[in-house]
Design a protein around this motif. Sequence first.
Motif, mmCIF file in Angstrom:
data_model
loop_
_atom_site.group_PDB
_atom_site.id
_atom_site.type_symbol
_atom_site.label_atom_id
_atom_site.label_comp_id
_atom_site.label_asym_id
_atom_site.label_seq_id
_atom_site.Cartn_x
_atom_site.Cartn_y
_atom_site.Cartn_z
ATOM 1 N N GLU A 188 0.870 -1.183 0.000
ATOM 2 C CA GLU A 188 0.000 0.000 0.000
ATOM 3 C C GLU A 188 0.901 1.225 0.000
ATOM 4 O O GLU A 188 2.130 1.097 0.100
ATOM 5 C CB GLU A 188 -0.917 -0.022 1.220
ATOM 6 C CG GLU A 188 -0.187 -0.011 2.552
ATOM 7 C CD GLU A 188 -0.233 1.345 3.223
ATOM 8 O OE1 GLU A 188 -1.329 1.877 3.377
ATOM 9 O OE2 GLU A 188 0.837 1.865 3.601
ATOM 10 N N ARG A 209 0.263 -7.791 -2.926
ATOM 11 C CA ARG A 209 -0.219 -8.506 -1.734
ATOM 12 C C ARG A 209 -0.442 -9.964 -2.106
ATOM 13 O O ARG A 209 -1.093 -10.250 -3.120
ATOM 14 C CB ARG A 209 -1.562 -7.915 -1.235
ATOM 15 C CG ARG A 209 -1.443 -6.503 -0.720
ATOM 16 C CD ARG A 209 -2.756 -6.001 -0.133
ATOM 17 N NE ARG A 209 -2.693 -4.558 0.066
ATOM 18 C CZ ARG A 209 -3.699 -3.799 0.452
ATOM 19 N NH1 ARG A 209 -4.885 -4.345 0.700
ATOM 20 N NH2 ARG A 209 -3.552 -2.502 0.593
ATOM 21 N N GLU A 224 -2.523 -12.420 -1.824
ATOM 22 C CA GLU A 224 -3.902 -12.751 -1.453
ATOM 23 C C GLU A 224 -4.400 -13.833 -2.392
ATOM 24 O O GLU A 224 -3.800 -14.082 -3.437
ATOM 25 C CB GLU A 224 -4.791 -11.516 -1.615
ATOM 26 C CG GLU A 224 -4.500 -10.426 -0.626
ATOM 27 C CD GLU A 224 -5.591 -9.357 -0.629
ATOM 28 O OE1 GLU A 224 -6.572 -9.523 0.094
ATOM 29 O OE2 GLU A 224 -5.448 -8.372 -1.374
ATOM 30 N N TYR A 246 -6.140 -9.200 -6.956
ATOM 31 C CA TYR A 246 -4.930 -9.668 -7.621
ATOM 32 C C TYR A 246 -3.744 -9.562 -6.671
ATOM 33 O O TYR A 246 -3.833 -8.905 -5.641
ATOM 34 C CB TYR A 246 -4.674 -8.828 -8.892
ATOM 35 C CG TYR A 246 -5.922 -8.684 -9.717
ATOM 36 C CD1 TYR A 246 -6.379 -9.748 -10.493
ATOM 37 C CD2 TYR A 246 -6.700 -7.526 -9.650
ATOM 38 C CE1 TYR A 246 -7.564 -9.652 -11.213
ATOM 39 C CE2 TYR A 246 -7.888 -7.424 -10.364
ATOM 40 C CZ TYR A 246 -8.310 -8.491 -11.133
ATOM 41 O OH TYR A 246 -9.489 -8.396 -11.819
ATOM 42 N N GLU A 301 -3.130 11.512 -0.377
ATOM 43 C CA GLU A 301 -2.872 11.723 1.046
ATOM 44 C C GLU A 301 -2.722 13.221 1.320
ATOM 45 O O GLU A 301 -2.092 13.943 0.538
ATOM 46 C CB GLU A 301 -1.555 11.032 1.476
ATOM 47 C CG GLU A 301 -1.405 9.580 1.057
ATOM 48 C CD GLU A 301 -2.368 8.617 1.758
ATOM 49 O OE1 GLU A 301 -3.068 9.008 2.695
ATOM 50 O OE2 GLU A 301 -2.401 7.441 1.322
ATOM 51 N N ARG A 340 -11.344 -1.017 9.184
ATOM 52 C CA ARG A 340 -10.492 -1.217 8.022
ATOM 53 C C ARG A 340 -9.395 -2.225 8.354
ATOM 54 O O ARG A 340 -9.087 -2.466 9.510
ATOM 55 C CB ARG A 340 -9.910 0.120 7.585
ATOM 56 C CG ARG A 340 -10.988 1.183 7.372
ATOM 57 C CD ARG A 340 -11.302 1.433 5.932
ATOM 58 N NE ARG A 340 -10.115 1.724 5.179
ATOM 59 C CZ ARG A 340 -9.692 0.997 4.140
ATOM 60 N NH1 ARG A 340 -10.349 -0.047 3.728
ATOM 61 N NH2 ARG A 340 -8.599 1.338 3.503
ATOM 62 N N TYR A 348 -3.365 1.514 11.161
ATOM 63 C CA TYR A 348 -3.001 2.901 11.475
ATOM 64 C C TYR A 348 -4.177 3.856 11.592
ATOM 65 O O TYR A 348 -3.987 5.013 11.948
ATOM 66 C CB TYR A 348 -1.986 3.445 10.462
ATOM 67 C CG TYR A 348 -2.279 3.226 8.986
ATOM 68 C CD1 TYR A 348 -3.413 3.736 8.376
ATOM 69 C CD2 TYR A 348 -1.369 2.518 8.195
ATOM 70 C CE1 TYR A 348 -3.640 3.557 7.016
ATOM 71 C CE2 TYR A 348 -1.580 2.335 6.840
ATOM 72 C CZ TYR A 348 -2.723 2.851 6.251
ATOM 73 O OH TYR A 348 -2.938 2.660 4.917
ATOM 74 N N TYR A 349 -5.380 3.387 11.310
ATOM 75 C CA TYR A 349 -6.489 4.346 11.293
ATOM 76 C C TYR A 349 -6.848 4.870 12.667
ATOM 77 O O TYR A 349 -6.848 4.147 13.660
ATOM 78 C CB TYR A 349 -7.724 3.740 10.624
ATOM 79 C CG TYR A 349 -7.511 3.558 9.140
ATOM 80 C CD1 TYR A 349 -7.409 4.668 8.308
ATOM 81 C CD2 TYR A 349 -7.358 2.299 8.586
ATOM 82 C CE1 TYR A 349 -7.163 4.522 6.950
ATOM 83 C CE2 TYR A 349 -7.119 2.142 7.230
ATOM 84 C CZ TYR A 349 -7.019 3.260 6.421
ATOM 85 O OH TYR A 349 -6.781 3.118 5.088
ATOM 86 N N ALA A 395 -15.063 -3.296 -2.662
ATOM 87 C CA ALA A 395 -14.588 -1.956 -2.309
ATOM 88 C C ALA A 395 -13.809 -1.352 -3.475
ATOM 89 O O ALA A 395 -12.791 -1.890 -3.887
ATOM 90 C CB ALA A 395 -13.709 -2.020 -1.067
HETATM 91 P P1 HAM Z 1 -7.050 -0.778 1.192
HETATM 92 O O1 HAM Z 1 -8.496 -0.787 1.595
HETATM 93 O O2 HAM Z 1 -6.234 -1.908 1.641
HETATM 94 O O3 HAM Z 1 -6.460 0.598 1.709
HETATM 95 O O4 HAM Z 1 -6.948 -0.688 -0.375
HETATM 96 C C1 HAM Z 1 -7.573 0.364 -1.081
HETATM 97 C C2 HAM Z 1 -8.209 -0.152 -2.355
HETATM 98 O O5 HAM Z 1 -7.260 -0.873 -3.137
HETATM 99 C C3 HAM Z 1 -9.338 -1.152 -2.136
HETATM 100 O O6 HAM Z 1 -10.559 -0.497 -1.857
HETATM 101 C C4 HAM Z 1 -9.378 -1.851 -3.493
HETATM 102 O O7 HAM Z 1 -10.088 -1.068 -4.434
HETATM 103 C C5 HAM Z 1 -7.914 -1.889 -3.879
HETATM 104 N N1 HAM Z 1 -7.330 -3.189 -3.542
HETATM 105 C C6 HAM Z 1 -6.842 -3.604 -2.347
HETATM 106 N N2 HAM Z 1 -6.361 -4.861 -2.431
HETATM 107 C C7 HAM Z 1 -6.541 -5.262 -3.711
HETATM 108 C C8 HAM Z 1 -6.226 -6.458 -4.456
HETATM 109 N N3 HAM Z 1 -5.619 -7.496 -3.884
HETATM 110 N N4 HAM Z 1 -6.564 -6.511 -5.772
HETATM 111 C C9 HAM Z 1 -7.162 -5.453 -6.371
HETATM 112 N N5 HAM Z 1 -7.460 -4.297 -5.723
HETATM 113 C C10 HAM Z 1 -7.155 -4.192 -4.423
HETATM 114 C C11 HAM Z 1 -5.168 0.985 1.551
HETATM 115 O O8 HAM Z 1 -4.371 0.452 0.848
HETATM 116 C C12 HAM Z 1 -4.857 2.294 2.269
HETATM 117 N N6 HAM Z 1 -3.447 2.593 2.071
HETATM 118 C C13 HAM Z 1 -5.751 3.393 1.775
HETATM 119 C C14 HAM Z 1 -5.483 4.700 2.440
HETATM 120 C C15 HAM Z 1 -4.815 5.738 1.920
HETATM 121 N N7 HAM Z 1 -5.851 5.042 3.654
HETATM 122 C C16 HAM Z 1 -5.430 6.248 3.914
HETATM 123 N N8 HAM Z 1 -4.784 6.688 2.877
#
Ligand code: HAM
Length: 420
Positions: free
Chosen positions: A82, A113, A115, A122, A131, A258, A262-263, A280
Amino acid sequence: MSSIKAPRGVRDILPGESWKWEHVFSVTRKVAGDFGYREVHLPVFEHTELFSRGVGETTDVVEKEMYTFEDRSGRSLTLRPELSASMVRSYLENRMDKQHQPAKLWSAGPMFRYERPQKGRYRQFWQIDFEAIGSQDPLLDVESIELSLELFRRLGLSNLEVLVNSVGCPACRPVHRKALQDFLRPRLKELCESCRGRFDRNPLRILDCKNPACQAITEDAPSTISCLCDECAAHFDAVRKGLAMIGASFEVDNRLVRGLDYYTKTAYEVLSGELGAQNAVCGGGRYDNLAESIGGPHTPGMGFAAGVERIVLTMEEQGCSFGEPPRCDIFVVHADDSSLDAAVSALYDIRRAGMAGDMDYTGRTLRARFKTAGASGAAFACVLGPEEIASGKVTLKDLRSGEQQAVGRAELVGFLKTVL
Ligand code: HAM
């Protein structure tokens, strides 16, 4: 054909799709500018401890999903799962605290990731990440949420569900944690194995479990909102009022927690009904203690990230427009071998004048070359043969109407500019 295939969970974004991505990025760039965010490009790998400390040791991301490796000097590095931790690292390292606050930054790129792959999930996926670092103003939470909604609006997305919650801060979270554990303790045995493991380490995550039995047990569990301290409650109130004031539609979801540790205070997600289980399109929130957890001074921040694959999937399923795919304007066709040089020279004149031109590199016959011209989607074929060369002209064929006209070779570029 090739015996080596791409690893599981990664995708090639081919020309038939990449132009759609380009549309998403160009709309993103415009919205970012309109909201005062500036683009940064950050490294794809970082020191592992940035994520273990920043994202949290007990998160699924850190426990099970990171691509971690040792480099040749034995340092532990991790492909970024991330961007928020990297953004805060970059803010601190580059002393952005000395500049105008908050620093409003955005970036796009691949995340990694480990997953279980499925539709919309993916192992390498792209995020658009925004940010705002260096302010705890609730109006910044409003701005960040509205920015994501404005982005989706401009991309033509509809039917989105916007869920907002407050997960409190280190002052009120222990109160909620205790209330939640007291509530769950009598039914601990009925929870799934992962949730039993989370009970001591990270009980908040039990609220996020997808297992129906766990969901039924936690239905009446104490919400984070019911345990907020005065400061978090006032902040959440201001966020809700701000969102209502600008007419953003959202719902308060007491159960929203979430996956990243860190939230603090605001947490939110935007869901699309089109995506199935991985619904999401975007998630984010406030992270006022992230900077401290990675060794910096107290520095509040707020942001979100949206998944590009999920945006494109939702847009396709909702029939949204991606604009026009790029296409060739003029396809140059040589009538025989003796006219090849003249055709190539015309092609480079066209390209140097900033128009999209192409030619056939495989067709052995004139018929085959015309077939490729038709398939290229070009508006015109520019034909050069011995007759055209002798008369100093080219034959310009409108590939849609089939109409032909002779244009002086010297006037070709100027003429094309008037008709394209
Ligand atoms: P997150 O919810 O883990 O947040 O990921 C944000 C978005 O990334 C998800 O809503 C989804 O659309 C996409 N996403 C996550 N994992 C996958 C995956 N394996 N494959 C495809 N799409 C994916 C964060 O990453 C935080 N850093 C968001 C944030 C920014 N919070 C504060 N600032």
